[in-house]
Write an enzyme that holds these catalytic residues in place. Structure first.
Site, PDB file in Angstrom:
ATOM      1  N   LYS A 262       7.181   4.466   4.446  1.00 23.28           N
ATOM      2  CA  LYS A 262       6.819   5.873   4.228  1.00 23.28           C
ATOM      3  C   LYS A 262       8.015   6.639   3.650  1.00 23.28           C
ATOM      4  O   LYS A 262       7.860   7.491   2.776  1.00 23.28           O
ATOM      5  CB  LYS A 262       6.349   6.535   5.528  1.00 23.28           C
ATOM      6  CG  LYS A 262       5.028   6.030   6.064  1.00 23.28           C
ATOM      7  CD  LYS A 262       3.823   6.313   5.159  1.00 23.28           C
ATOM      8  CE  LYS A 262       3.430   7.758   5.096  1.00 23.28           C
ATOM      9  NZ  LYS A 262       2.174   7.956   4.328  1.00 23.28           N
TER      10      LYS A 262
ATOM     11  N   TYR B 266       7.190   0.255   9.020  1.00 20.91           N
ATOM     12  CA  TYR B 266       6.258   1.340   8.656  1.00 20.91           C
ATOM     13  C   TYR B 266       7.026   2.564   8.163  1.00 20.91           C
ATOM     14  O   TYR B 266       6.755   3.077   7.069  1.00 20.91           O
ATOM     15  CB  TYR B 266       5.384   1.720   9.865  1.00 20.91           C
ATOM     16  CG  TYR B 266       4.687   3.061   9.709  1.00 20.91           C
ATOM     17  CD1 TYR B 266       3.669   3.241   8.774  1.00 20.91           C
ATOM     18  CD2 TYR B 266       5.049   4.161  10.492  1.00 20.91           C
ATOM     19  CE1 TYR B 266       3.037   4.478   8.624  1.00 20.91           C
ATOM     20  CE2 TYR B 266       4.425   5.390  10.349  1.00 20.91           C
ATOM     21  CZ  TYR B 266       3.418   5.545   9.409  1.00 20.91           C
ATOM     22  OH  TYR B 266       2.803   6.764   9.251  1.00 20.91           O
TER      23      TYR B 266
ATOM     24  N   THR C  80       0.829  -1.212   0.000  1.00 21.82           N
ATOM     25  CA  THR C  80       0.000   0.000   0.000  1.00 21.82           C
ATOM     26  C   THR C  80       0.865   1.265   0.000  1.00 21.82           C
ATOM     27  O   THR C  80       0.639   2.183  -0.800  1.00 21.82           O
ATOM     28  CB  THR C  80      -0.946  -0.006   1.222  1.00 21.82           C
ATOM     29  OG1 THR C  80      -1.952  -0.989   0.970  1.00 21.82           O
ATOM     30  CG2 THR C  80      -1.613   1.342   1.429  1.00 21.82           C
TER      31      THR C  80
ATOM     32  N   THR D 103       5.075  11.269   7.435  1.00 24.60           N
ATOM     33  CA  THR D 103       5.236  11.221   8.887  1.00 24.60           C
ATOM     34  C   THR D 103       6.638  11.644   9.317  1.00 24.60           C
ATOM     35  O   THR D 103       7.599  11.498   8.556  1.00 24.60           O
ATOM     36  CB  THR D 103       4.979   9.776   9.375  1.00 24.60           C
ATOM     37  OG1 THR D 103       5.355   9.677  10.742  1.00 24.60           O
ATOM     38  CG2 THR D 103       5.790   8.754   8.584  1.00 24.60           C
ATOM     39  N   ASP D 104       6.748  12.097  10.563  1.00 23.03           N
ATOM     40  CA  ASP D 104       8.074  12.448  11.103  1.00 23.03           C
ATOM     41  C   ASP D 104       8.927  11.201  11.346  1.00 23.03           C
ATOM     42  O   ASP D 104      10.139  11.303  11.538  1.00 23.03           O
ATOM     43  CB  ASP D 104       7.939  13.273  12.392  1.00 23.03           C
ATOM     44  CG  ASP D 104       7.188  12.564  13.520  1.00 23.03           C
ATOM     45  OD1 ASP D 104       6.696  11.429  13.309  1.00 23.03           O
ATOM     46  OD2 ASP D 104       7.098  13.154  14.617  1.00 23.03           O
ATOM     47  N   GLU D 105       8.278  10.017  11.339  1.00 20.38           N
ATOM     48  CA  GLU D 105       9.035   8.795  11.668  1.00 20.38           C
ATOM     49  C   GLU D 105      10.107   8.469  10.627  1.00 20.38           C
ATOM     50  O   GLU D 105      11.008   7.684  10.898  1.00 20.38           O
ATOM     51  CB  GLU D 105       8.080   7.606  11.854  1.00 20.38           C
ATOM     52  CG  GLU D 105       7.068   7.875  12.959  1.00 20.38           C
ATOM     53  CD  GLU D 105       6.348   6.640  13.472  1.00 20.38           C
ATOM     54  OE1 GLU D 105       6.800   5.518  13.209  1.00 20.38           O
ATOM     55  OE2 GLU D 105       5.329   6.824  14.158  1.00 20.38           O
TER      56      GLU D 105
HETATM   57  P1  NAD Z   1      -5.502   5.359   9.162  1.00 27.91           P
HETATM   58  O1  NAD Z   1      -4.897   4.009   9.293  1.00 27.91           O
HETATM   59  O2  NAD Z   1      -6.471   5.812  10.204  1.00 27.91           O
HETATM   60  O3  NAD Z   1      -6.269   5.480   7.757  1.00 27.91           O
HETATM   61  C1  NAD Z   1      -5.708   4.997   6.564  1.00 27.91           C
HETATM   62  C2  NAD Z   1      -6.814   4.927   5.505  1.00 27.91           C
HETATM   63  O4  NAD Z   1      -6.235   4.450   4.295  1.00 27.91           O
HETATM   64  C3  NAD Z   1      -7.956   3.973   5.876  1.00 27.91           C
HETATM   65  O5  NAD Z   1      -9.200   4.585   5.636  1.00 27.91           O
HETATM   66  C4  NAD Z   1      -7.736   2.787   4.953  1.00 27.91           C
HETATM   67  O6  NAD Z   1      -8.941   2.112   4.601  1.00 27.91           O
HETATM   68  C5  NAD Z   1      -7.090   3.443   3.741  1.00 27.91           C
HETATM   69  N1  NAD Z   1      -6.270   2.486   2.983  1.00 27.91           N
HETATM   70  C6  NAD Z   1      -5.345   1.632   3.465  1.00 27.91           C
HETATM   71  N2  NAD Z   1      -4.840   0.888   2.459  1.00 27.91           N
HETATM   72  C7  NAD Z   1      -5.444   1.307   1.323  1.00 27.91           C
HETATM   73  C8  NAD Z   1      -5.341   0.921  -0.043  1.00 27.91           C
HETATM   74  N3  NAD Z   1      -4.507  -0.063  -0.424  1.00 27.91           N
HETATM   75  N4  NAD Z   1      -6.082   1.574  -0.949  1.00 27.91           N
HETATM   76  C9  NAD Z   1      -6.940   2.571  -0.585  1.00 27.91           C
HETATM   77  N5  NAD Z   1      -7.099   2.941   0.700  1.00 27.91           N
HETATM   78  C10 NAD Z   1      -6.355   2.326   1.642  1.00 27.91           C
HETATM   79  O7  NAD Z   1      -4.287   6.354   9.014  1.00 27.91           O
HETATM   80  P2  NAD Z   1      -4.103   7.852   9.550  1.00 27.91           P
HETATM   81  O8  NAD Z   1      -3.595   7.811  10.925  1.00 27.91           O
HETATM   82  O9  NAD Z   1      -5.311   8.619   9.230  1.00 27.91           O
HETATM   83  O10 NAD Z   1      -2.907   8.336   8.603  1.00 27.91           O
HETATM   84  C11 NAD Z   1      -3.182   8.933   7.341  1.00 27.91           C
HETATM   85  C12 NAD Z   1      -1.868   9.307   6.688  1.00 27.91           C
HETATM   86  O11 NAD Z   1      -1.170  10.233   7.503  1.00 27.91           O
HETATM   87  C13 NAD Z   1      -0.926   8.127   6.479  1.00 27.91           C
HETATM   88  O12 NAD Z   1      -0.285   8.297   5.244  1.00 27.91           O
HETATM   89  C14 NAD Z   1       0.061   8.235   7.636  1.00 27.91           C
HETATM   90  O13 NAD Z   1       1.299   7.688   7.273  1.00 27.91           O
HETATM   91  C15 NAD Z   1       0.127   9.737   7.811  1.00 27.91           C
HETATM   92  N6  NAD Z   1       0.466  10.202   9.173  1.00 27.91           N
HETATM   93  C16 NAD Z   1      -0.236   9.732  10.265  1.00 27.91           C
HETATM   94  C17 NAD Z   1       0.047  10.249  11.523  1.00 27.91           C
HETATM   95  C18 NAD Z   1      -0.703   9.801  12.766  1.00 27.91           C
HETATM   96  O14 NAD Z   1      -0.359  10.200  13.866  1.00 27.91           O
HETATM   97  N7  NAD Z   1      -1.754   9.002  12.642  1.00 27.91           N
HETATM   98  C19 NAD Z   1       1.055  11.196  11.681  1.00 27.91           C
HETATM   99  C20 NAD Z   1       1.746  11.642  10.535  1.00 27.91           C
HETATM  100  C21 NAD Z   1       1.434  11.136   9.299  1.00 27.91           C
HETATM  101  O1  TDX Z   2      -0.521  -0.061  23.622  1.00 33.02           O
HETATM  102  C1  TDX Z   2       0.374   0.776  23.394  1.00 33.02           C
HETATM  103  N1  TDX Z   2       1.292   1.040  24.362  1.00 33.02           N
HETATM  104  C2  TDX Z   2       2.305   1.932  24.198  1.00 33.02           C
HETATM  105  O2  TDX Z   2       3.114   2.147  25.123  1.00 33.02           O
HETATM  106  C3  TDX Z   2       0.477   1.482  22.136  1.00 33.02           C
HETATM  107  C4  TDX Z   2      -0.505   1.212  21.023  1.00 33.02           C
HETATM  108  C5  TDX Z   2       1.509   2.369  21.984  1.00 33.02           C
HETATM  109  N2  TDX Z   2       2.411   2.584  22.979  1.00 33.02           N
HETATM  110  C6  TDX Z   2       3.494   3.563  22.758  1.00 33.02           C
HETATM  111  C7  TDX Z   2       4.282   3.384  21.469  1.00 33.02           C
HETATM  112  C8  TDX Z   2       4.636   4.798  21.090  1.00 33.02           C
HETATM  113  O3  TDX Z   2       5.823   5.205  21.755  1.00 33.02           O
HETATM  114  O4  TDX Z   2       2.863   4.842  22.630  1.00 33.02           O
HETATM  115  C9  TDX Z   2       3.481   5.636  21.607  1.00 33.02           C
HETATM  116  C10 TDX Z   2       2.458   5.974  20.544  1.00 33.02           C
HETATM  117  O5  TDX Z   2       2.146   4.777  19.871  1.00 33.02           O
HETATM  118  P1  TDX Z   2       1.143   4.716  18.612  1.00 33.02           P
HETATM  119  O6  TDX Z   2      -0.147   5.344  19.003  1.00 33.02           O
HETATM  120  O7  TDX Z   2       1.147   3.321  18.102  1.00 33.02           O
HETATM  121  O8  TDX Z   2       1.851   5.729  17.599  1.00 33.02           O
HETATM  122  P2  TDX Z   2       3.328   5.749  16.953  1.00 33.02           P
HETATM  123  O9  TDX Z   2       3.917   4.405  16.918  1.00 33.02           O
HETATM  124  O10 TDX Z   2       4.109   6.823  17.661  1.00 33.02           O
HETATM  125  O11 TDX Z   2       2.991   6.216  15.451  1.00 33.02           O
HETATM  126  C11 TDX Z   2       1.971   7.197  15.194  1.00 33.02           C
HETATM  127  O12 TDX Z   2       2.502   8.456  14.917  1.00 33.02           O
HETATM  128  C12 TDX Z   2       3.174   8.663  13.695  1.00 33.02           C
HETATM  129  C13 TDX Z   2       1.086   6.762  14.023  1.00 33.02           C
HETATM  130  O13 TDX Z   2       0.565   5.463  14.280  1.00 33.02           O
HETATM  131  C14 TDX Z   2       1.819   6.800  12.720  1.00 33.02           C
HETATM  132  O14 TDX Z   2       0.953   6.482  11.635  1.00 33.02           O
HETATM  133  C15 TDX Z   2       2.357   8.180  12.518  1.00 33.02           C
HETATM  134  O15 TDX Z   2       3.102   8.253  11.345  1.00 33.02           O
END
Ligand code: NAD
Ligand code: TDX
Length: 353
Positions: free
Chosen positions: A163, A159, A103, A134-136
């Site tokens: 990205k 992951y 994906t 993402t910042d990751e």
């Molecule tokens: P999410 O997992 O909540 O949502 C992802 C969406 O993408 C879902 O609706 C899923 O159905 C869709 N998807 C997955 N695979 C697909 C495919 N093959 N074709 C079409 N659709 C597909 O993710 P999120 O947390 O909303 O993150 C959105 C974007 O922002 C991602 O690119 C992620 O890397 C980036 N991002 C997330 C965070 C965070 O903290 N969540 C931070 C920085 C960047």
């Molecule tokens: O059960 C848990 N216990 C725990 O200690 C979970 C789910 C997470 N954690 C820790 C791991 C991380 O240090 O908490 C922190 C946050 O974890 P997540 O919510 O899984 O986020 P993270 O791994 O930091 O990544 C998120 O931020 C950057 C998003 O999932 C990514 O999509 C985004 O790019």
């Protein structure tokens, strides 16, 4: 100028749903096409408020399927792309990396190819292809400092490797084919509609149900948290005002160790649920650390603040309070996820449209 037909991918997910809502409501002259595969993370219940808007179309499709994506570009003549669809959960990337390659990497390249040759604008040096990242990708800050747009990539998890790879492809298409791209790299988001595998909604839900709170390792890892609506506002700014070929880091200068953040949530939940102080904290359970767990992320967001005038609108205290209130007021949303019912909504609402 052509009317904007904007393709937003991943609009049924957490951040995507906030971006779709903002664009549909703020820009009635644009048509917003939301393409989402509706994986486990896609939930159309996140955007029921805009599902009947006249400037909005939902299409269930998989970005990994190049034929399907090409057909949709040819049919709908997308002028711009805001690409958020991704596999987004680090723990899942550790157990199943290939889904992330498919994906996040292959899906992104499929979109780049379609944009390059089938979009009426992007194929001609117009329009914007925006990759939300993402910042990751920058790795782990173990010795202080902040991530800048110039920080070398050093992804540590499957992951973040996927990205980083997709970011490189987006830049390569700009360099090689002059595709008009822009990118942003954001810190951890929190807020309404986040799938309860991520720390904040998982812990709010577990506290409500008196279930253990699994803290990885010692809880000393640091994340930089931004309210999701502020991320959506930043995406709006980067899309409209960002310089082509550039990257913008997005974050709120808001670092928390996991354990301190968890204690904030526990205290707030004690108050909201009328529990005695300390009751929720007793649910904290230290568990085996995440493999390769990045120690610290911290974004320097000065570029987007100075060049595009973006600022977070919410202080953290306000944002986390709003977030907790939202999850408490939307138990039904959470119950539908835990029961799996949310996945039936597409068939019920869209199959016969
Ligand atoms: P999410 O997992 O909540 O949502 C992802 C969406 O993408 C879902 O609706 C899923 O159905 C869709 N998807 C997955 N695979 C697909 C495919 N093959 N074709 C079409 N659709 C597909 O993710 P999120 O947390 O909303 O993150 C959105 C974007 O922002 C991602 O690119 C992620 O890397 C980036 N991002 C997330 C965070 C965070 O903290 N969540 C931070 C920085 C960047
Ligand atoms: O059960 C848990 N216990 C725990 O200690 C979970 C789910 C997470 N954690 C820790 C791991 C991380 O240090 O908490 C922190 C946050 O974890 P997540 O919510 O899984 O986020 P993270 O791994 O930091 O990544 C998120 O931020 C950057 C998003 O999932 C990514 O999509 C985004 O790019």
């Amino acid at each position: 100028m052509l009317k904007k037909n904007i393709l937003i991918t991943g609009g049924a997910g957490f951040i995507g749903s906030h971006v779709v809502r903002l664009f549909v409501n703020k820009y009635p002259d644009y048509h917003i096409f939301n393409i989402d595969k509706l994986t486990y993370a896609g939930n159309l219940k996140n955007i029921t408020d805009i599902e009947n808007a006249t400037n909005y179309t939902f299409i269930k499709a998989d970005i990994v399927d190049a034929n399907q994506i090409n057909e949709l570009f040819a049919k709908h003549q997308f002028t711009d792309v805001i690409h958020l669809a991704a596999e987004s959960h680090v723990d899942r990337s550790i157990t199943n990396p290939i889904d992330f390659v498919m994906t996040n990497v292959v899906g992104t390249v499929n979109l780049l190819n379609a944009a390059k040759s089938l979009s009426p604008t992007l194929s001609k040096g117009e329009g914007v292809f925006y990759h939300v990242s993402t910042d990751e990708v920058y790795g782990s800050l173990n010795d202080g400092g902040f991530f800048l747009e110039t920080t070398p990539y050093d992804p540590q998890s499957p992951y973040s490797a996927s990205k980083a790879s997709s970011d490189h492809f987006v830049r390569a298409y700009h360099n090689t084919y002059k595709l008009r791209v822009v990118l942003s790299n954001c810190s951890n988001n929190y807020g309404p509609n986040q799938f309860p595998e991520k720390l904040v909604p998982l812990f709010i839900n577990n506290i409500g149900n008196n279930k253990p709170l699994p803290v990885y390792g010692k809880g000393e890892n640091v994340r930089d948290w931004l309210y999701v609506v502020d991320h959506a506002r930043a995406i709006d700014d980067v899309f409209h005002k960002g310089k082509i070929g550039e990257t913008y880091n997005i974050g709120g200068f808001n670092e928390w160790t996991n354990i301190d953040l968890i204690k904030v949530i526990c205290k707030a939940m004690d108050k909201k649920l009328g529990r005695t102080e300390g009751e929720s904290e007793r649910l904290i359970t230290y568990v085996t650390d995440r493999a390769g767990h990045d120690l610290r992320y911290a974004i320097d967001a000065n570029k987007i603040m100075k060049e595009l005038g973006w600022q977070p609108s919410l202080q953290f205290e306000e944002g986390i309070e709003k977030t907790i209130d939202w999850y408490l007021a939307n138990q039904e949303w959470m119950n539908e996820i835990t029961s799996g019912n949310y996945q039936n909504y597409y068939e019920a609402m869209y199959a016969n449209r």
